[in-house]
Design a protein around this motif. Structure first.
Motif, mmCIF file in Angstrom:
data_model
loop_
_atom_site.group_PDB
_atom_site.id
_atom_site.type_symbol
_atom_site.label_atom_id
_atom_site.label_comp_id
_atom_site.label_asym_id
_atom_site.label_seq_id
_atom_site.Cartn_x
_atom_site.Cartn_y
_atom_site.Cartn_z
ATOM 1 N N ASP A 33 0.829 -1.215 0.000
ATOM 2 C CA ASP A 33 0.000 0.000 0.000
ATOM 3 C C ASP A 33 0.855 1.253 0.000
ATOM 4 O O ASP A 33 0.563 2.219 -0.703
ATOM 5 N N ASN A 34 1.918 1.235 0.788
ATOM 6 C CA ASN A 34 2.820 2.378 0.858
ATOM 7 C C ASN A 34 3.466 2.639 -0.507
ATOM 8 O O ASN A 34 3.554 3.774 -0.962
ATOM 9 N N SER A 37 0.829 3.853 -3.135
ATOM 10 C CA SER A 37 0.276 5.195 -2.900
ATOM 11 C C SER A 37 1.189 6.300 -3.438
ATOM 12 O O SER A 37 0.785 7.453 -3.496
#
Length: 123
Positions: A33-34, A37
């Motif tokens: 996710d990091n 994003s």
């Protein structure tokens, strides 16, 4: 973020993740996710993100170290579709090498994905 699918909707990365503990899977997805994003992706190579070479050129791995094991999630960036595609995964001991066959398999999945652009939602 999408799972690559081939054959009869086989999703190797999802199968790999389902084999991890809930805590390990959660930490690995936190890294994913990091990374996802930060689009367009400008992430520098580090301990949790590495580009691959050889038969897997064009792919990256998301890494999670747990004790003496290293979980490796192989991904392909699809800039055209703005996707981080999860291809496959492997776990190895930190003092061991993955067999060349793993990198060839990831390369085959990369090629198949780039030809078909086939993804499937998580089961």
């Amino acid at each position: 973020v999408e799972f690559y699918a081939h054959g009869n909707d086989v999703q190797p990365a999802e199968d790999f993740i389902l084999g991890l503990s809930d805590e390990e899977a959660g930490r690995l997805f936190g890294f994913v996710d990091n990374i996802a994003s930060d689009w367009p992706l400008r992430r520098a190579e580090g301990t949790d993100w590495k580009p691959l070479g050889g038969p897997s050129t064009g792919c990256h791995e998301v890494r999670l170290r747990v004790w003496k094991n290293l979980h490796r999630l192989f991904v392909r960036l699809d800039g055209e579709r703005r996707l981080l595609v999860l291809l496959d995964g492997e776990t190895k001991r930190i003092d061991a090498l993955l067999p060349e066959a793993v990198y060839r398999r990831v390369g085959r999945f990369r090629d198949d994905y780039m030809t078909t652009r086939r993804v499937s939602p998580a089961r």
